[in-house]
Design an enzyme around this catalytic site. Sequence first.
Site: not given
Ligand code: DGY
Length: 320
Positions: A237, A266, A285
């Site tokens: 993240r 984002e 992402h």
């Molecule tokens: C998640 O599943 O947390 C991923 O970041 C999505 O791509």
Amino acid sequence: MKPKVIVYKKVDSKVLEFIEQTCEVINFETLDAKTYPKFYDELETAHGLLGSGLKINKELLDLAPNLKIVCNTSVGYDNMNLEELAARGIMATNTPDVLNDTVADTMFGIILATARRIPEMDQLVKNGQWKSMISEDFYGVDVHHKTLGIIGMGGVGSAIAKRAHYGFDMKILYHNRSRNEEAENNYDATFCSLDELLQQSDYVCLMTPLTPATEKMIGKREFGLMKKSAIFINGSRGKTVDEEALVEALKTGEILAAGLDVFVQEPVQPDHPLLTMKNVVTMPHIGSATYETRYKMAMLAATNVVAGLNGETPPNLIKF
Ligand code: DGY
């Protein structure tokens, strides 16, 4: 009366049909200024919520007095206020495992793209700047036989280690809350402190979930410990990294390059300094974003919501 589930993202019709066998479904393919008023109205009588990214906080939960379960279509659940959910006795679920190989593929894609400067070279060819045989100015660096440091050796981290070990003959270091013996035995991964990993790795791949303990875990001090030739990859993240420190480390040559699938904000702002840097490869992402895997994630979330609203323990119940 059937329990009511709000699905607040676009999912395959088979997923909706599955939930509809036992529940009433209200589907918002996107949440935006136009759809939010109706979404907030529906929340008052909703029992289940399914989707990803929405902030599940006190304000939202106050609008949903009948809610019994919140099901993320993602493995990460940093969008949820777990204390608020626990206090109200609301269950929460995520979608682990089904995305491991897909995210690991994406991470290897961005490792290779960054090391071999693939997006930059693509632009060069398409812009008609390939005029003669390429010189050293266009060289990249090797991935194979280098040292890969994985921070967060869970399901995705292990799938990355598998590719690195079998496909690229890489030496693997890892740092995790607890030892992962499977990764040690199967992929020859070596457990070490964060600082040792940062000092010794050619590629530092951050895959840890975002929690209060991991917020900004990579900042000025950590970039300072990395090799000047290090390539930093973030697939966790954005908020696990101090973005200003990252910009500085890239500008001053503290590290060589970065490959980023995630950002603090984002979508990332178009004028963000990271977007002007040649030694940064970016993606919006997309770690798990394939047709096959997003279908599996949505179906798993649907299985969770249906189980939870039918008095069963959802398979991916998050323990508070
Ligand atoms: C998640 O599943 O947390 C991923 O970041 C999505 O791509």
